[in-house]
Design a protein around this motif. Structure first.
Motif: not given
Length: 168
Positions: A110-117, A124-125, A158-160
């Motif tokens: 959930k934390l990983i998905e929240f940060i990615e979104n 957001y930075s 998803k995040l790069t």
């Protein structure tokens, strides 16, 4: 003309001195290999190899041989097992990749998905996303630098780095 002959004892002594000088000039390992019969039996051979390699134990040699065993195909389509130093090194390098500290993100999906979104959709930075995570009450035990390192290492699905507004 009289022929001068040395007595046998003197000849043997000079020969002994010559061989001692020669032994000192040859490398230690080569000298040990010449003096010992290495292949008396598997156990004895491993002990001798261990001695040649600077006092390694028989068990160390057994582990190394087991790690480097590879199956090779002969021309008559039968297999033979041989030791390959490259294969042993590759296995050792691969096994060493699992060492190190555990990820601070853990399995908190959930934390990983929240940060990615927050970073991808809301633009957001990583600093702002981490501050938002703390506001929402997620348990976070890592800093912004760790988040940047995880993004660099490709630990997010998803995040790069291309998704970041400005890379610090």
């Amino acid at each position: 003309m009289t022929k001068q002959t040395q007595p046998k004892e003197n000849h043997n002594e000079s020969l002994k001195l010559y061989t001692q000088k020669q032994e000192r000039s040859t490398p230690k390992l080569r000298r040990k290999a010449k003096n010992r019969n290495i292949v008396k039996g598997k156990a004895q051979a491993r002990r001798n190899i261990g001695k040649l390699l600077g006092g390694r134990s028989k068990r160390t040699i057994q582990r190394e041989i087991a790690l480097g065993k590879v199956k090779l195909l002969n021309s008559d389509l039968t297999y033979r097992t041989e030791y390959s130093a490259d294969a042993a090194q590759n296995k050792r390098d691969f096994n060493n990749t699992t060492k190190g500290p555990r990820l601070k993100l853990g399995a908190n999906f959930k934390l990983i998905e929240f940060i990615e979104n927050k970073i991808i959709k809301d633009k957001y930075s990583p600093v702002a996303a981490l501050a938002e995570v703390r506001k929402k009450g997620y348990e976070v035990n890592f800093c912004v630098k760790t988040l940047y390192n995880y993004i660099d290492e490709g630990l997010f699905a998803k995040l790069t780095n291309d998704d970041l507004p400005v890379k610090m």
